[in-house]
Design an enzyme around this catalytic site. Structure first.
Site, short mmCIF file in Angstrom:
data_model
loop_
_atom_site.label_atom_id
_atom_site.label_comp_id
_atom_site.label_asym_id
_atom_site.label_seq_id
_atom_site.Cartn_x
_atom_site.Cartn_y
_atom_site.Cartn_z
N LYS A 150 0.64 -1.31 -0.04
CA LYS A 150 0.06 -0.10 0.03
C LYS A 150 0.89 1.24 0.08
CE LYS A 150 -3.84 -2.29 2.20
NZ LYS A 150 -4.62 -2.83 3.48
N GLN A 160 -4.85 -1.39 9.44
CA GLN A 160 -4.80 -2.55 9.11
C GLN A 160 -5.60 -3.56 9.83
OE1 GLN A 160 -3.67 -3.30 5.88
NE2 GLN A 160 -3.83 -5.64 6.37
N ASP A 170 -11.05 3.13 3.74
CA ASP A 170 -11.44 1.58 3.74
C ASP A 170 -12.89 1.42 3.49
OD1 ASP A 170 -9.54 -0.25 3.72
OD2 ASP A 170 -9.27 0.04 5.94
N1 GUN Z 1 -6.81 -6.49 6.08
C1 GUN Z 1 -7.05 -7.25 4.91
N2 GUN Z 1 -7.62 -6.64 4.19
C2 GUN Z 1 -7.77 -4.98 4.53
C3 GUN Z 1 -8.25 -4.04 4.10
O1 GUN Z 1 -8.65 -3.93 2.91
N3 GUN Z 1 -8.34 -2.85 4.86
C4 GUN Z 1 -7.72 -3.21 6.24
N4 GUN Z 1 -7.76 -2.00 6.92
N5 GUN Z 1 -7.33 -3.98 6.67
C5 GUN Z 1 -7.33 -5.17 6.09
#
Ligand code: GUN
Length: 290
Positions: free
Chosen positions: A54, A98, A121
């Site tokens: 990311k 996350q 998100d």
């Molecule tokens: N953990 C796995 N996929 C995601 C996501 O798209 N966003 C977040 N915040 N955590 C994750």
């Protein structure tokens, strides 16, 4: 007949390039870069891989990346205080905490603390509500990426029969709402669905998001169906999706591979959401089809 394999990597690269172009215009107009803050608590190795990916994609789009790494025994109050600080920081347009979080931290409490207008998100209840009633907000990145793949493959989705397998808050439910928004006739199937093969067989569009390796078989599909596989399952044979690719690709019209299908779109949509957040916060006009 062998299905067309949908190239998620290429479609994601095109979206990221479009965002980068608009980020450059944003920077000229405002004198600053859009910023994404990513918070990682603990040492989960899969999460660390995602967070690195990311951050890299954020920089490649010309945006600022702020990474916050906290130890796994961080008290909930400390994480909430960091969220408050990021909410108040004008350089931060998007905040992503996350998941999963360690057991001493209530994820719902943390997500609900994020400013909904920085919630790239799309997990905050305010954004879930906005999606449900058709207001502008943020849509979770994985289902948004799936919708973009379907539009790229099929064009107008209206009138098509769509089955979403899985009812999670992060994928299944928002996916169903997005398909409804594009005027599909939508069925949500799940672990208690009676005769899942029969439900899947009537669908022009199948989105599988259940987390069970190779569960959806080719014999279940309507010939020519478009199949989006959200699953990422680690097996002895390597990474596989929720769809049995070998049999499904004999029946489907088009299908996403795993890896290289939905995964790259999720990150591209996170970059997109972060730019859109910055544009909204600054009143910067952007291409709405982004
Ligand atoms: N953990 C796995 N996929 C995601 C996501 O798209 N966003 C977040 N915040 N955590 C994750």
């Amino acid at each position: 007949m062998t299905a067309k394999v949908i190239d998620g990597k290429a479609i994601a690269a095109a979206l990221r390039a479009d965002v980068a172009t608009q980020v450059a215009a944003f920077r000229s107009a405002t004198g600053r870069a859009p910023g994404l803050a990513v918070v990682l608590v603990g040492e989960d190795s899969a999460s660390a891989v995602y967070v690195r990916a990311k951050g890299k994609a954020t920089l490649e789009a010309g945006m600022a990346s702020f990474e916050h790494k906290l130890v796994s025994n961080t008290p909930e109050a400390d994480l909430l205080a960091l969220v408050d600080q990021l909410n108040a920081d004008p350089a931060v347009d998007g905040i992503l905490v996350q998941l999963p979080l360690p057991p001493q931290i209530d994820a719902t409490k943390v997500i609900t603390r994020i400013d909904p207008d920085k919630d790239v998100d799309g997990f905050h209840p305010v954004n879930a509500g906005r999606l449900a009633i058709g207001l502008d907000g943020f849509v979770p990145c994985t289902p948004l990426g799936c919708l973009k793949l379907l539009r790229a493959e099929l064009g107008d989705l209206s009138g098509k029969s769509a089955v979403v397998i899985g009812r999670s808050n992060i994928v299944g439910k928002p996916m169903a709402l997005l398909l409804l928004g594009d005027s599909c006739t939508v069925t949500i199937a799940h672990s208690r669905t009676t005769d899942l093969p029969a439900v899947v067989r009537q669908a022009d569009i199948v989105v599988a998001a259940v987390g069970r390796a190779n569960m959806v078989k080719g014999e279940w599909l309507k010939p020519g169906a478009t199949v989006i596989d959200v699953g990422i399952n680690r097996t002895e044979a390597g990474l596989v999706g929720d769809v049995d690719f070998a049999s499904a690709s004999e029946v489907a019209g088009a299908i996403t591979p795993v890896p290289g299908g939905v995964g790259p779109m999720t990150i591209a949509c996170l970059i997109r959401n972060t730019f859109v957040s910055a544009a909204r916060r600054e009143g910067f006009r952007y291409e709405k089809q982004l």
